[in-house]
Design a protein around this motif. Sequence first.
Motif, short mmCIF file in Angstrom:
data_model
loop_
_atom_site.label_atom_id
_atom_site.label_comp_id
_atom_site.label_asym_id
_atom_site.label_seq_id
_atom_site.Cartn_x
_atom_site.Cartn_y
_atom_site.Cartn_z
N PHE A 152 0.84 -1.21 0.00
CA PHE A 152 0.00 0.00 0.00
C PHE A 152 0.88 1.27 0.00
O PHE A 152 0.51 2.27 -0.59
N ALA A 153 2.04 1.19 0.67
CA ALA A 153 2.94 2.36 0.67
C ALA A 153 3.48 2.62 -0.75
O ALA A 153 3.58 3.76 -1.19
N ILE A 154 3.79 1.54 -1.48
CA ILE A 154 4.25 1.69 -2.87
C ILE A 154 3.10 2.22 -3.74
O ILE A 154 3.27 3.13 -4.55
N LEU A 155 1.91 1.65 -3.51
CA LEU A 155 0.71 2.08 -4.25
C LEU A 155 0.45 3.58 -4.02
O LEU A 155 0.16 4.33 -4.96
N ARG A 156 0.58 4.01 -2.78
CA ARG A 156 0.36 5.43 -2.45
C ARG A 156 1.35 6.32 -3.20
O ARG A 156 1.00 7.39 -3.69
N ALA A 157 2.61 5.86 -3.28
CA ALA A 157 3.61 6.64 -4.03
C ALA A 157 3.23 6.71 -5.51
O ALA A 157 3.33 7.76 -6.14
N LEU A 158 2.75 5.59 -6.07
CA LEU A 158 2.41 5.57 -7.51
C LEU A 158 1.19 6.44 -7.81
O LEU A 158 1.07 6.99 -8.91
N LEU A 159 0.28 6.58 -6.84
CA LEU A 159 -0.92 7.42 -7.04
C LEU A 159 -0.55 8.87 -7.34
O LEU A 159 -1.33 9.61 -7.92
N MET A 160 0.64 9.28 -6.91
CA MET A 160 1.07 10.66 -7.11
C MET A 160 1.68 10.88 -8.50
O MET A 160 2.25 11.93 -8.77
N ASN A 161 1.59 9.85 -9.36
CA ASN A 161 2.18 9.93 -10.71
C ASN A 161 3.64 10.39 -10.67
O ASN A 161 4.01 11.37 -11.32
N PRO A 162 4.47 9.70 -9.90
CA PRO A 162 5.87 10.16 -9.76
C PRO A 162 6.67 9.95 -11.04
O PRO A 162 6.32 9.10 -11.86
N GLU A 163 7.74 10.71 -11.16
CA GLU A 163 8.68 10.48 -12.26
C GLU A 163 9.83 9.59 -11.79
O GLU A 163 10.59 9.06 -12.60
#
Length: 262
Positions: A152-163
Amino acid sequence: MFKIKNLSVHIGKRTILNDVSLEAKPKEITGLIGKSGSGKSTLFRLALGLLPKSDGYEWNGEIEWKGEMLGNQHCPKIQPVFQDPFGSFSPYNIIGELLLEPLKVQKQLVLNQEMIDKENTRIGNLCHRFELPVSLLKNTKQELSGGQLQRFAILRALLMNPEYLLLDEPVTALDVLVQKKIAEELKEINQKDSLGMLIVSHDLGFLSYMCDQIFVLEEGSITEFGNPKQLLKHPQSKLLQELVFARNHSFGGVTSSSESSN
Ligand SMILES: Nc1ncnc2c1ncn2[C@@H]1O[C@H](COP(=O)(O)OP(=O)(O)OP(=O)(O)O)[C@@H](O)[C@H]1O
């Protein structure tokens, strides 16, 4: 390019990082390996804008992402995943709500129903991708395992559309089978989404499985770097020689789970 140029960090008379330089390609996985106390977390926190001068840290040199200077404030294009999945979530709300928090902070507003529905669809798709049952979104962190929380922590990071992702010991707190699964998922994210990562860890097996190149940090200085194959075959630095020796002589030569799947 994620670049660190001639970075030194001091606190009082103490030098924590000494003239550190590294270049990481934006779509590759780069590792930074070092013993406890070598300065890994200091570098990680500085890149996230979490090393305030008001706490006594003095630093000079540059950290940049695609030409943009980092270090003074958090850049939303760079998203972190921290070592301790339990410490990454508040105990006072359900995961489904907590996943929306960074978006609210970033947009500095209360999300309207249309935005919430859109984000919940993205969350549902990501849950499916990470084999996380959507029913878990109604749980608090106390009701989830360490592996589920780290996903879920990785998913939360991906939700921010990171580069780009910065990961600090992302699997250290997990048992070996969960470590392997998360390592595979991170590799898949890198390959399918072309999302680059800098991973800070002390685990040579994990980093050699994950990374395109590894930098070795010893007592605040980079002492060696290269691709994992070359480093494992001809380690030059004291730390790498010790780690390769330990790896070959521990537990009858059994490698770590992440490495054995390489
Ligand atoms: N505020 C501070 N005051 C004094 N010393 C500090 C401070 N912050 C960090 N240090 C020292 O700087 C060194 C590097 O710390 P850092 O946390 O970056 O290491 P690390 O490689 O991440 O270690 P670990 O793997 O144990 O987390 C350590 O010796 C630490 O004690």
